[in-house]
Enzyme design. Structure first.
Site, PDB file in Angstrom:
ATOM      1  N   ARG A 102       0.896  -1.216   0.223  1.00 13.98           N
ATOM      2  CA  ARG A 102       0.061   0.090  -0.029  1.00 13.98           C
ATOM      3  C   ARG A 102       1.017   1.334  -0.129  1.00 13.98           C
ATOM      4  O   ARG A 102       0.387   2.351   0.560  1.00 13.98           O
ATOM      5  CB  ARG A 102      -0.835  -0.037   1.147  1.00 13.98           C
ATOM      6  N   GLY A 135      -4.611  -1.863  -0.584  1.00 10.01           N
ATOM      7  CA  GLY A 135      -3.673  -0.733  -0.669  1.00 10.01           C
ATOM      8  C   GLY A 135      -3.889   0.864  -0.258  1.00 10.01           C
ATOM      9  O   GLY A 135      -3.111   1.487  -0.499  1.00 10.01           O
ATOM     10  N   ARG A 185       5.421  10.008   3.229  1.00  7.39           N
ATOM     11  CA  ARG A 185       6.457   9.620   4.104  1.00  7.39           C
ATOM     12  C   ARG A 185       7.793  10.137   3.592  1.00  7.39           C
ATOM     13  O   ARG A 185       8.096   9.720   2.435  1.00  7.39           O
ATOM     14  CB  ARG A 185       6.433   8.241   4.527  1.00  7.39           C
ATOM     15  N   ASP A 261      10.453  -6.967   8.723  1.00  6.63           N
ATOM     16  CA  ASP A 261      10.261  -6.031   7.572  1.00  6.63           C
ATOM     17  C   ASP A 261       9.899  -4.743   8.071  1.00  6.63           C
ATOM     18  O   ASP A 261       9.731  -3.471   7.346  1.00  6.63           O
ATOM     19  CB  ASP A 261       8.973  -6.314   6.865  1.00  6.63           C
ATOM     20  N   ASN A 262       9.944  -4.515   9.432  1.00  8.66           N
ATOM     21  CA  ASN A 262       9.804  -3.106  10.015  1.00  8.66           C
ATOM     22  C   ASN A 262      10.814  -2.362  10.625  1.00  8.66           C
ATOM     23  O   ASN A 262      10.769  -1.625  11.586  1.00  8.66           O
ATOM     24  CB  ASN A 262       8.359  -2.960  11.010  1.00  8.66           C
ATOM     25  N   ASP A 271       6.988   2.715  10.280  1.00  6.13           N
ATOM     26  CA  ASP A 271       5.689   1.980  10.465  1.00  6.13           C
ATOM     27  C   ASP A 271       5.125   2.027  11.580  1.00  6.13           C
ATOM     28  O   ASP A 271       5.048   1.224  12.701  1.00  6.13           O
ATOM     29  CB  ASP A 271       5.966   0.358  10.017  1.00  6.13           C
TER      30      ASP A 271
END
Ligand code: AMP
Ligand code: MG
Length: 500
Positions: A102, A135, A185, A261-262, A271
Site C-alpha cells: 500500500r 492498498g 512519508r 520488515d519493520n 511503520d
C-alpha cells in the site's frame, strides 16, 4: 493518471529534482507501479519545515499542485513510482514475499543537508505486492503515523518523517466505511532487514551483494573501506538499531510490530501502526491487539532487536568470508555483542535522565532500583523523570505523588542525591540537563485518540493543537497541563490496532 489539466499545470510547477538511485541500481527489488487517483482530495496537514529541509517549495506544495501529488493524482517530473519488494518475519513466522502493498516510492532527492531522502506515498492504492489488500489507508492510521513520527523527531529519535496527510474523498472499508487518506512519508531509505531476506530467500547471491553494496554506500560509506566490509556493515546496522531501541526504551515507546520488515537498515523508526507510549511503568506492557503473546512487549524490545539482527546476519554469511564456518563464527560474535552495545546506549541514556554526567560502576544498580521502585509504585514513566528535576531543587512533592506509596522512592532519592554530590553536579546544572532530555509532553494515548476521533468527524483542531504541543516536548508551557497526564484510570486496557 492525471485527473485534470489543472492538476497537470500545477504539477509542472513543482520541482523535486529526483535522483532515483534505487530504481537505477536494484533491479529485482521493485516493480514499477502507478498510484490510484483520488476522487476529491483535501489537504489535512502539511509539514512546511520539512518541505524546506528537503529543498522543496513549501508554498507551492501546500497548494493544488502539492495536493495533486500527495493524493496520487499527479506524478511529479522525474518521479519513477515503484513498489519495493521485501520479505519478513512477522511475529516469528517467515513470509517470503511482502513488499509495498500500500505504498509507492515516488523517488529520492538530496536534501539541503546533502542527505538522500525517499519520498513515499502510503495508502495510494494497490500494487503488485498488495496480495488480498486494497492498498489503501484510512484517515486514523495516517494521522496517527504523522503525529507519532513527528513527535519522535522532536524527541530527537531517528525516524521516518511525515511531509503531508491528505484525504482522498474515497471510502476505505475496514470494520466499517472510513475516510480514505494518504501519508507522504520521508525516509533515509526504506530498505529493511526484510529487503535482505527477500533477496536471500530467492538464493540470488549477486542481488543480495548489490543490495548490501548499495546500502553501504548510502548509509554507512565508511564500512566500504573496512578490513571486512560486510562484517563492518552488519556491525554498523547493529549499532544504529541498538542505539534506536535504546532511545525507544528511554522514552517508554513501544513499537508494537518489530517484525523484520519493520526494522530499517538506516536505523530509523518506521511503520507506526499499533505503537504507543507507556503511561505507568510496567515492563510487560503491550498495547497491540494482535500481539497476543506479548512478543513485542516493552521489555522484550531489546531481545527482539538481537533476534532481528540475527536474521540480517544470516543473509550476509557468504559475503563475510568464503569459509562459511569462519563467516558464521564472525557474525555470531557480532550478534552476541549486540546486547552489550544496546546496554551501553541504554545506560548512557538513563544516566542522562537522572542527571549523571560522569560514569560510575554503581549506576546500573541505581537506575534499575529506580525502575523497580517505579514499577512497584505504579508510577508514570514520563512524569517521574521529568519531576525528578524539581526534587533537585528541594521540591520533592510532585514526584513523590506519582508513587502509590513513596517510602522506597524516598530511600532511593537519598542515594541518588548522594551520587550527584559525589559527581560534583550542582542542583542547577543537574536539573537543567535533565529537563533537556526528559520530555514533559509525549503523545499520550488518550490525547492521540481524542485528536483522531475529532479528525474523523472533520475537526482537525485537536490534532493541530496536539502536534503543536509535541513540537516542543521539553519546554513546559502554562496552559498545556492536560497534555502531561496519563488518561484517567478506567477498567479497560488501552488497545491499539494495526489499522491495515
Ligand atoms: P505493516 O503492517 O505496515 O508492516 O504491513 C505489513 C505488510 O502488509 C506489508 O507488506 C504491507 O504492504 C501489507 N499491507 C498492509 N496493509 C495493506 C493494505 N491495506 N493493502 C495491501 N497491503 C497491505
Ligand atoms: Mg511494515
Amino acid at each position: 493518471m492525471l485527473k485534470s489539466t489543472d492538476a497537470m499545470d500545477a504539477n509542472n510547477s513543482v520541482q523535486f529534482n529526483f535522483d532515483n538511485s534505487f530504481a537505477r541500481s536494484l533491479e529485482g527489488f521493485f516493480k514499477p507501479c502507478q498510484p490510484e487517483p483520488s476522487s476529491s482530495p483535501k489537504m489535512l496537514q502539511f509539514n512546511h519545515a520539512l518541505a524546506k529541509e528537503l529543498g522543496l517549495d513549501p508554498v507551492m506544495l501546500d497548494s493544488e499542485a502539492g495536493l495533486a501529488i500527495f493524493s496520487g493524482n499527479a506524478i511529479p517530473e522525474g518521479s519513477e513510482p515503484l513498489a519495493q519488494a521485501y520479505a519478513g518475519h512477522q511475529f516469528g513466522g517467515f513470509a517470503p514475499q511482502l513488499g509495498d502493498g500500500r505504498a509507492l516510492l515516488l523517488g529520492e532527492l538530496i536534501d539541503t543537508r546533502q542527505q538522500r531522502r525517499d519520498i513515499q506515498l502510503k495508502g495510494s492504492g494497490r500494487t503488485p505486492f498488495s496480495r488480498g489488500g486494497d492498498g489503501k489507508a484510512a484517515i486514523g492510521p495516517v494521522l496517527r503515523e504523522y503525529l507519532v513520527a513527528e513527535a519522535m523527531h522532536t524527541l530527537g529519535i531517528p525516524t521516518t518523517r511525515a511531509l503531508a496527510a491528505v484525504t482522498t474523498g474515497d471510502e476505505v472499508y475496514r470494520h466499517s466505511a472510513l475516510a480514505g487518506a494518504i501519508l507522504t512519508r520521508v525516509a533515509a531509505s526504506h530498505i529493511r532487514v526484510g529487503t535482505f531476506q527477500y533477496g536471500a530467500t530467492r538464493g540470488d547471491v549477486d542481488k543480495v551483494r548489490a543490495l548490501a553494496d548499495y546500502a553501504m554506500a548510502r548509509h554507512y560509506p565508511e564500512t566500504i573501506s573496512a578490513e571486512n566490509p560486510y562484517l563492518a556493515f552488519f556491525e554498523a546496522v547493529a549499532n544504529a538499531q541498538a542505539a534506536l531501541v535504546a532511545r525507544w526504551m528511554t522514552v517508554g515507546f513501544i513499537h508494537g510490530v518489530m517484525n523484520t520488515d519493520n526494522m530499517t537498515i538506516s536505523g530509523e523508526t518506521i511503520d507506526y501502526g499499533p505503537c504507543a507510549f507507556m503511561d505507568r511503568y510496567a515492563p510487560g506492557t503491550v498495547f497491540s491487539s494482535i500481539d497476543r503473546q506479548g512478543r513485542y512487549a516493552y521489555a522484550n524490545q531489546p531481545a527482539i532487536l538481537s533476534w532481528n539482527l540475527t536474521r540480517l546476519a544470516e543473509t550476509l554469511i557468504r559475503f563475510v568470508d568464503s569459509d562459511q564456518d569462519k563467516a558464521i563464527k564472525l557474525l555470531t560474535e557480532s550478534t552476541e555483542g549486540v546486547q552489550a552495545i544496546y546496554e551501553t546506549h541504554w545506560l548512557n541514556g538513563m544516566r542522562a535522565k537522572i542527571g549523571l554526567l560522569k560514569e560510575d560502576p554503581q549506576d546500573l544498580d541505581l537506575i534499575n532500583d529506580l525502575l523497580w521502585v517505579m514499577e512497584d509504585g505504579k508510577a508514570d514513566f514520563t512524569l517521574v523523570f521529568r519531576r525528578l528535576s524539581q526534587a533537585l531543587h528541594g521540591d520533592s512533592a510532585p514526584v513523590q505523588q506519582l508513587f502509590n506509596q513513596s517510602g522506597a522512592f524516598d530511600v532511593w532519592t537519598r542515594r541518588w542525591k548522594k551520587r550527584l554530590e559525589q559527581n560534583g553536579v550542582t542542583a542547577e546544572a543537574g536539573a537543567q540537563a535533565m529537563d533537556g532530555v526528559n520530555p514533559i509532553y509525549i503523545p499520550r494515548n488518550h490525547k492521540v485518540e481524542e485528536a483522531l476521533t475529532a479528525a474523523n468527524q472533520g475537526d482537525m483542531a485537536p490534532f493541530s493543537k496536539l502536534l503543536e504541543v509535541l513540537a516542543h516536548p521539553f519546554d513546559e508551557i502554562k496552559g498545556n497541563e492536560a497534555y502531561t497526564t496519563p488518561a484517567p484510570a478506567t477498567d479497560r486496557r488501552y488497545q491499539t490496532f494495526c489499522g491495515t
